[in-house]
Design a protein around this motif. Structure first.
Motif, short mmCIF file in Angstrom:
data_model
loop_
_atom_site.label_atom_id
_atom_site.label_comp_id
_atom_site.label_asym_id
_atom_site.label_seq_id
_atom_site.Cartn_x
_atom_site.Cartn_y
_atom_site.Cartn_z
N ARG A 196 12.89 32.01 19.10
CA ARG A 196 11.78 31.80 18.17
C ARG A 196 12.03 32.60 16.89
N TYR A 197 11.87 31.95 15.75
CA TYR A 197 12.08 32.60 14.45
C TYR A 197 10.76 32.60 13.68
N LYS A 198 10.29 33.77 13.27
CA LYS A 198 9.03 33.89 12.57
C LYS A 198 9.24 33.65 11.07
N VAL A 199 8.63 32.58 10.56
CA VAL A 199 8.72 32.26 9.14
C VAL A 199 7.75 33.11 8.35
N THR A 200 6.55 33.29 8.87
CA THR A 200 5.55 34.18 8.29
C THR A 200 5.03 35.09 9.41
N GLU A 201 3.96 35.84 9.11
CA GLU A 201 3.38 36.73 10.12
C GLU A 201 2.87 35.95 11.33
N TRP A 202 2.48 34.68 11.13
CA TRP A 202 1.91 33.90 12.24
C TRP A 202 2.66 32.60 12.54
N ALA A 203 3.38 32.03 11.57
CA ALA A 203 4.07 30.76 11.77
C ALA A 203 5.50 30.99 12.25
N SER A 204 6.00 30.09 13.12
CA SER A 204 7.33 30.27 13.68
C SER A 204 8.00 28.93 13.94
N LEU A 205 9.34 28.95 14.01
CA LEU A 205 10.15 27.82 14.45
C LEU A 205 10.73 28.17 15.82
N ASN A 206 10.91 27.19 16.69
CA ASN A 206 11.40 27.49 18.03
C ASN A 206 12.40 26.45 18.51
N LEU A 207 13.28 26.90 19.36
CA LEU A 207 14.29 26.06 20.01
C LEU A 207 14.27 26.41 21.49
N LYS A 208 14.05 25.40 22.36
CA LYS A 208 13.88 25.67 23.79
C LYS A 208 14.66 24.68 24.65
N ALA A 209 15.05 25.17 25.83
CA ALA A 209 15.64 24.33 26.87
C ALA A 209 14.84 24.55 28.15
N GLU A 210 14.44 23.46 28.81
CA GLU A 210 13.63 23.53 30.02
C GLU A 210 14.35 22.83 31.17
N LYS A 211 14.24 23.42 32.35
CA LYS A 211 14.87 22.85 33.54
C LYS A 211 13.84 22.77 34.66
N ASP A 212 13.62 21.56 35.20
CA ASP A 212 12.75 21.33 36.35
C ASP A 212 13.59 20.73 37.46
N LEU A 213 13.56 21.37 38.62
CA LEU A 213 14.40 20.93 39.74
C LEU A 213 13.63 21.08 41.04
N ILE A 214 13.56 20.01 41.79
CA ILE A 214 13.01 20.03 43.14
C ILE A 214 14.00 19.29 44.03
N GLY A 215 14.53 19.97 45.03
CA GLY A 215 15.56 19.36 45.87
C GLY A 215 15.34 19.61 47.34
N SER A 216 16.04 18.86 48.15
CA SER A 216 15.93 18.97 49.60
C SER A 216 17.31 18.83 50.22
N SER A 217 17.64 19.71 51.14
CA SER A 217 18.92 19.64 51.83
C SER A 217 19.00 18.44 52.76
N SER A 218 17.84 17.84 53.07
CA SER A 218 17.83 16.67 53.94
C SER A 218 18.18 15.39 53.20
N GLY A 219 18.33 15.49 51.84
CA GLY A 219 18.71 14.32 51.06
C GLY A 219 17.57 13.37 50.78
N SER A 220 16.34 13.84 50.79
CA SER A 220 15.18 12.99 50.51
C SER A 220 15.24 12.43 49.10
N ASN B 157 12.65 11.81 47.32
CA ASN B 157 11.55 12.38 46.56
C ASN B 157 11.99 13.70 45.96
N SER B 158 12.78 13.63 44.91
CA SER B 158 13.30 14.83 44.28
C SER B 158 13.14 14.71 42.76
N LEU B 159 13.41 15.81 42.08
CA LEU B 159 13.27 15.85 40.63
C LEU B 159 14.38 16.72 40.06
#
Length: 337
Positions: A296-320, A322-324
């Motif tokens: 996150r880069y603050k342009v002013t005291e309150w305004a900012s620019l941001n760069l993000k990476a998100e990872k969501d993972l739901i898994g099962s060893s049974s090979g179902s 219904n995963s994500l």
């Protein structure tokens, strides 16, 4: 005569500098500006010539301020001083009417500006918005907004956060989900706390359409000050899944949760990461990961620019089926307080 007197007063006022806080260091240096906060062993002073300057508290000789400040000598109670007066090395005087009080700097744990109603309330957070438009063989419109805020009062700390994401490809909805979370921490001592947490996820596109999680467990706050924070916690969770085909599943799990952010370059740039890694104690979904890392880069005291990476993972060893497994990259703007 009157006009001459008024002229002299105007010239004197123009030539007199505005009152400023002053910090004297043990090496003989002196900094002038406005004291913002002292917490976590760092005194932050806002200067006109160098921006926000963090100072190691152990290097402070004494200080003075014309602000009304709340000075806390333990984790839960404090004394509101109308101003601070310089004293002998390693000490400062709390000026409060007819009963000034001189205390050792080493005894002070926190200095903050008192808030109305709840004097020691510390509230911070951010709201980020990301928009992505792509015009090609497949036109894509992606909208994302999320917020995160914490409020600390005495031994209690409240967390609230949420996110909404919606994506279209050639006018067809390819992502439509939102999540909300509330957590309450109670500090047992300065570092250790106990947390209770409730999370709800709703997804109208993926196989897992609803997810509800209730958890509780201990955590440890490594630091939390004006320059950043880092906490690590463990939770015993009860999670309920509802799938798009109508099936339901629930299980208990153990999870590790982290939250880290750090300001760099005089609070202009911050790096952050937070997330949770869970392992089921029963059958069904064996593991889950919900994490985020960004800049996150603050342009002013309150305004900012941001760069993000998100990872969501739901898994099962049974090979179902219904995963994500989903990774998202976003760039946007926001406000920070």
């Amino acid at each position: 005569m009157l006009s001459r007197t008024l002229l002299c007063l105007a010239v004197f006022s123009a030539s007199t500098p505005l009152l400023a806080d002053t910090v004297w260091l043990k090496n003989g240096d002196r900094l002038s500006g406005k004291i913002k906060v002292f917490d976590g062993g760092k005194l932050l002073i806002q200067t006109e010539y160098a921006g926000a300057v963090p100072i190691d508290w152990k290097q402070v000789k004494t200080l003075e301020s014309d602000q009304e400040l709340l000075v806390k000598q333990d984790a839960y109670t404090g004394e509101k001083a109308k101003s601070l007066l310089a004293a002998d090395e390693g000490r400062v005087t709390l000026a409060n009417g007819e009963a000034p009080k001189t205390v050792a700097l080493a005894s002070i744990q926190q200095i903050i500006k008192p808030k109305p109603v709840i004097e020691d309330l510390v509230w911070k957070g951010n709201v980020d918005v990301a928009l992505d438009y792509k015009r090609a063989d497949k036109d894509t419109d992606d909208y994302d907004i999320d917020f995160k805020t914490t409020a600390r009062h005495g031994a209690w700390r409240h967390h609230a956060e949420g996110e909404y994401n919606r994506e279209f490809q050639n006018d067809a909805v390819t992502a439509d989900n939102w999540t909300a979370e509330y957590a309450l921490d109670h500090f047992i001592d300065e570092k250790w706390y106990w947390q209770g947490r409730l999370t709800y996820n709703r997804d109208r596109v993926e196989d897992i359409s609803r997810q509800r999680t209730v958890g509780t467990g201990p955590g440890y706050q490594f630091w939390d000050d004006e320059l950043g924070a880092f906490s690590l916690g463990s939770l015993l969770n009860r999670t309920d899944y509802e799938y798009s085909d109508g099936k339901k599943d629930n299980f208990y799990s153990l999870a590790v949760k982290w939250d880290y952010n750090r300001y760099l370059m005089g609070k202009t740039v911050s790096i952050f990461t937070n997330g949770e890694l869970g392992k089921s104690l029963e059958g069904g979904s064996d593991y889950s990961l919900d994490s985020e890392v960004g800049l996150r880069y603050k342009v002013t005291e309150w305004a900012s620019l941001n760069l993000k990476a998100e990872k969501d993972l739901i898994g099962s060893s049974s090979g179902s089926d219904n995963s994500l497994n989903k990774t998202r990259y976003t760039m946007g703007f926001g406000v920070t307080w």
